[in-house]
Every structure is written in C-alpha cells, then in structure tokens.
Design a protein around this motif. Structure first.
Motif, PDB file in Angstrom:
ATOM      1  N   ARG A  37       0.864  -1.183   0.000  1.00  0.00           N
ATOM      2  CA  ARG A  37       0.000   0.000   0.000  1.00  0.00           C
ATOM      3  C   ARG A  37       0.899   1.231   0.000  1.00  0.00           C
ATOM      4  N   VAL A  38       0.781   2.039  -1.035  1.00  0.00           N
ATOM      5  CA  VAL A  38       1.577   3.258  -1.167  1.00  0.00           C
ATOM      6  C   VAL A  38       0.627   4.441  -1.295  1.00  0.00           C
ATOM      7  N   ASP A  39       0.755   5.402  -0.381  1.00  0.00           N
ATOM      8  CA  ASP A  39      -0.116   6.592  -0.382  1.00  0.00           C
ATOM      9  C   ASP A  39      -1.594   6.196  -0.413  1.00  0.00           C
ATOM     10  N   GLY A  40      -1.914   5.135   0.321  1.00  0.00           N
ATOM     11  CA  GLY A  40      -3.303   4.714   0.468  1.00  0.00           C
ATOM     12  C   GLY A  40      -3.812   3.765  -0.589  1.00  0.00           C
ATOM     13  N   ALA A  41      -3.046   3.541  -1.671  1.00  0.00           N
ATOM     14  CA  ALA A  41      -3.505   2.688  -2.771  1.00  0.00           C
ATOM     15  C   ALA A  41      -2.698   1.392  -2.826  1.00  0.00           C
ATOM     16  N   LEU A  42      -3.379   0.276  -3.150  1.00  0.00           N
ATOM     17  CA  LEU A  42      -2.715  -1.017  -3.250  1.00  0.00           C
ATOM     18  C   LEU A  42      -2.096  -1.214  -4.635  1.00  0.00           C
ATOM     19  N   GLN A  43      -0.921  -1.842  -4.662  1.00  0.00           N
ATOM     20  CA  GLN A  43      -0.293  -2.215  -5.928  1.00  0.00           C
ATOM     21  C   GLN A  43       0.572  -3.450  -5.703  1.00  0.00           C
ATOM     22  N   SER A  44       0.674  -4.290  -6.724  1.00  0.00           N
ATOM     23  CA  SER A  44       1.471  -5.507  -6.620  1.00  0.00           C
ATOM     24  C   SER A  44       2.946  -5.191  -6.806  1.00  0.00           C
ATOM     25  N   LEU A  45       3.797  -5.918  -6.088  1.00  0.00           N
ATOM     26  CA  LEU A  45       5.225  -5.825  -6.356  1.00  0.00           C
ATOM     27  C   LEU A  45       5.489  -6.395  -7.752  1.00  0.00           C
ATOM     28  N   PRO A  46       6.336  -5.738  -8.532  1.00  0.00           N
ATOM     29  CA  PRO A  46       6.514  -6.167  -9.932  1.00  0.00           C
ATOM     30  C   PRO A  46       7.309  -7.468 -10.056  1.00  0.00           C
ATOM     31  N   ASN A  47       6.934  -8.231 -11.088  1.00  0.00           N
ATOM     32  CA  ASN A  47       7.708  -9.410 -11.526  1.00  0.00           C
ATOM     33  C   ASN A  47       7.850 -10.487 -10.457  1.00  0.00           C
ATOM     34  N   ILE A  48       6.799 -10.678  -9.661  1.00  0.00           N
ATOM     35  CA  ILE A  48       6.813 -11.731  -8.641  1.00  0.00           C
ATOM     36  C   ILE A  48       5.600 -12.625  -8.849  1.00  0.00           C
ATOM     37  N   GLN A  49       5.822 -13.924  -8.858  1.00  0.00           N
ATOM     38  CA  GLN A  49       4.750 -14.885  -9.069  1.00  0.00           C
ATOM     39  C   GLN A  49       3.794 -14.905  -7.871  1.00  0.00           C
ATOM     40  N   PRO A  50       2.532 -15.292  -8.110  1.00  0.00           N
ATOM     41  CA  PRO A  50       1.598 -15.441  -6.984  1.00  0.00           C
ATOM     42  C   PRO A  50       2.145 -16.380  -5.909  1.00  0.00           C
TER      43      PRO A  50
END
Length: 358
Positions: A37-50
């Motif tokens: 969570r960055v500045d209140g918004a969710l985002q996935s870490l790049p280039n990482i498998q589930p």
C-alpha cells in the motif's frame, strides 16, 4: 531476524521492496503476488509470481519463535512485531478460506518530531502536561501510533520521567534520553492489558501509554490512573471527539455512567482525531487533525451529558488551539495540499465543508 530458507530470503526481498517503494503496508495472500500500500492505494510488487499458502506459512514459522508460532496455530491468528535490518514491522498472521495470510505494517525506526509529521505545535504543550488523559482517535492505518510515538519522544527529550508503555505488540522502539522508558508487550512481558494496568502504579510511573483501550476494565483503569496524578495517553477507533466521549460513557452500565461522566470530565485533557489524506500531487500523505481541548465548557458538557454540543465549542474555540476536522480539511484544500474530492471523502459534514471552501 533468522537466516533461513530461500523462501525466507524471498520474504526479506519483499520487505526491502516495500521499504524502497515507501509503502505503509505489505500484504501476503495466497494466489496473489505480494501487495503493498503506497499513499493509500494497493499495488502488486513487480515481476513476482503469486504466492502459495504453504510458502507464507513457512515464512511465518521462520519469523516467529516456537512459542508464538504454536500460539498462532492454536488461535488461528496472531499479532506480533519484528525488526528488519531497514525498518520494523507490526504484523498480523491469520487464515482466510483455510489458507495462511500475513499483513505487515511498516514502522520507521526513526521517531519523527511533530514538525516532521506536519502536526500542530500545540501537541508539545499537550504532551508535556503533568497529568490527565489524552486520546488519539481515527480509523485504522491513519497514523495514531506514529503520533503517540512522537508524543512519547517529546516527553523523553524534555523531561526526566519514567514512561511505561503497554502494547500489543510493541511498535516503535524507544531509546532512553532524559526519561526511562519501560516497554511492556502483552503476551511477552505481561499476560494482558488489564493485568499490566493494575500493576503499573507500583512501578513508579509518571506517564503510561496504553496501546489501545479495549474493554470496560481498561477504560476504568485508564481513568483511575489519570485521576491519581499521572499522564495517560491511548488510542480508540472512533471518528471524532464527541463520538469518543460517547463511546467511553456508553461502554459502562447505565448505573455507572453518571460517575464516569464526572471522572472523565475531571481527567480528560484532549482528544486528537487524525486522518492521513493523499496529497494533491499524488505523492505522499498529509495529516489532518481535529483538536479538542477539554476546557471548562467541554468539561461541563461532559458532566451534563450534552456531548452533541461539543462540536460547537470546538468550532468557536480557535484561540485555545481547537479546530474541527472539517476546518482543517478546508484549510488543506485552500492551501492546495489536498483535493476537494479527498477532503469530502473524509469529511464528517461534507455540506458544511463545501461552505468553508467556497
């Protein structure tokens, strides 16, 4: 932290990336890539498998000492904290749909000052009071713990006091400055909040931080400790000052409420209601804080059960340092710090806020 398997090394990499992105939280959920969570918004870490549930479970086992891991397996959820080389984390391990998950809150090692946090200077005067009750309120994830840490550090820097904290788990780690700071963690240093509160008066304190007042016993103890000449600071999950006072009174049986009104009116110093709002630039957050100082008018309203009139007193007492949340939000919009849409989304009275802005 222990050196462990490749899975654990991957976890350390997720933590590093969360720090690099200046995230507030890191979420590990089976079937999804690590999410921040960055500045209140969710985002996935790049280039990482589930992630897989088993991998998350093994990571939790590697982080926790055996005693706490067994507690997690027994109770199916656990609050804990740990230190990473670059920061601290407050964590909650839990199950969802039969799979293990982990939520982590990043806690900076550095305790920032009121000025660095963008908090009003009046907090120094409130923090350095000799006795009474100060409550910091607001939604989860809006900086209550950070504000409390800054208040404790202010006392630590300016006064020779004995400060006792009762936390579940310990979040910020304090260094002794002018004060002695005894940090007690529930489940490690004490069996519970209530046990710690009952014994703390025999530990020669000046200031007591209660991580969260959770039930009638902790409310009662906090009021009694404040009555005996100590400063008590704590948090609640309420929206504003009036709701906070109602919550404290309503948790007690009706036959005790008049006595609680008397106690609360005599010991309450301030209620600080905090929100973290995304900046208009899209980068970073800004703190918006409603401040209620318990002046004679407020104390009288509490005793008489006229809590609904407190907002009017806050709005007309700017010379005493009080300010309503909507007034703060309107000022931040006028200064270009936040957008009107953001302000309206957190306003307690959007219609009134619009009249302040336009």
């Amino acid at each position: 932290m222990p050196e462990q398997s490749p899975l654990f090394q991957n976890f350390l990499s997720f933590c590093d990336q969360a720090v690099d992105f200046q995230a507030s939280d890191l979420l590990l959920t089976a079937g999804l890539s690590p999410t921040i969570r960055v500045d209140g918004a969710l985002q996935s870490l790049p280039n990482i498998q589930p992630l897989e549930s088993q991998g998350i479970a093994e990571t939790i086992k590697a982080i926790l000492p055996p005693r706490l891991y067994q507690k997690f397996i027994k109770n199916w959820e656990l609050d804990f904290s740990f230190t990473h080389p670059r920061t601290r984390f407050r964590a909650n391990a839990y199950f969802q749909q039969g799979k293990v998950a982990l939520a982590l809150r990043l806690i900076p090692k550095e305790i920032r000052s009121f000025q660095q946090l963008g908090l009003p200077p009046i907090l120094e005067r409130i923090s350095l009071a000799k006795q009474g009750l100060v409550i910091v309120v607001g939604p989860t994830g809006h900086g209550k713990s950070t504000t409390l840490a800054s208040m404790i550090d202010c006392i630590n820097t300016n006064r020779k006091n004995h400060i006792i904290t009762i936390e579940d788990p310990i979040e910020y780690e304090f260094q002794h400055k002018k004060s002695i700071i005894s940090q007690r963690e529930v489940g490690t240093d004490t069996k519970g909040f209530n046990e710690a509160l009952r014994s703390c008066l025999r530990e020669d304190p000046n200031v007591i931080l209660v991580g969260e007042m959770r039930d009638i016993e902790s409310f009662k103890s906090a009021l009694t400790i404040a009555e005996t000449g100590h400063l008590v600071v704590s948090t609640l999950h309420t929206n504003n000052a009036a709701q906070t006072i109602d919550r404290i009174i309503d948790i007690f049986p009706s036959g005790q409420q008049q006595q609680i009104k008397q106690q609360l009116s005599s010991v309450l110093l301030a209620v600080l209601s905090q929100r973290l709002i995304p900046k208009a630039t899209g980068k970073g957050m800004v703190a918006a804080m409603e401040i209620m100082i318990a002046n004679p008018a407020i104390k009288n309203l509490i005793r008489e059960g006229k809590v609904h009139q407190i907002d009017n007193v806050i709005s007309t007492s700017a010379e005493e340092g009080m300010i309503s949340l909507d007034k703060v939000l309107a000022e931040l919009v006028s200064q270009g710090e936040i957008t009107l849409d953001s302000a309206l989304s957190w306003s307690l009275d959007p219609k009134n806020l619009k009249t302040m802005v336009y």
